[in-house]
Enzyme design. Structure first.
Site: not given
Length: 145
Positions: A46-50
């Protein structure tokens, strides 16, 4: 998979950030393929754009529990960042994986100032996930003793 020493040496000879980005992409290509069954919602960071999947585990080596993981991303540069994290954390004792601060390593490579804010946040999320998983495994091993 390249070692942290290999990556450090390679970054040291690359002056241009275009070359460093190409190298990050090349590092990402060195990751072994992530089995489809590990591309689960539980393994998503969680927290990754990818999209990033991180499947952690521990194993006993010479009587010590060490951290291990496999991971993948749908973005080439992020796969390279995953390869660096793998070189930093793979095979470390669980206690060390919990407390290790990779920021000096990232600073040495110049990653923080050359990554977009989204990628920097994603990298921080991956590090937080590694630490949290190592902490959970360490607590589980301590309660089993």
């Amino acid at each position: 998979m390249p070692t942290l020493s290999d990556i450090t040496s390679d970054f040291a000879v690359l002056d241009d950030w275009e070359d460093r980005y190409r190298y990050l992409i090349e590092l990402g290509r060195s990751l072994p393929p992530l089995p489809e069954e590990l591309r689960t919602d539980a393994n998503k960071v969680r927290g990754c754009a990818s999209q990033v999947w991180l499947a952690t585990d521990s194993k006993t080596v010479d009587g010590k529990r060490v951290f291990t993981f496999v991971a993948d991303s749908d973005a080439h540069i992020v796969r390279g960042l995953v390869a660096i994290l793998h070189a930093v954390y793979e095979g470390r004792p669980l206690e060390e994986a919990i407390t290790l601060d990779p920021d000096p390593i990232f600073a040495r490579f110049g990653l923080r100032e050359h990554l977009t804010p989204q990628r920097s946040n994603g990298l921080a999320s991956m590090v937080a996930r590694v630490r949290a998983d190592a902490m959970a495994m360490n607590a589980q091993n301590a309660s089993a003793d």
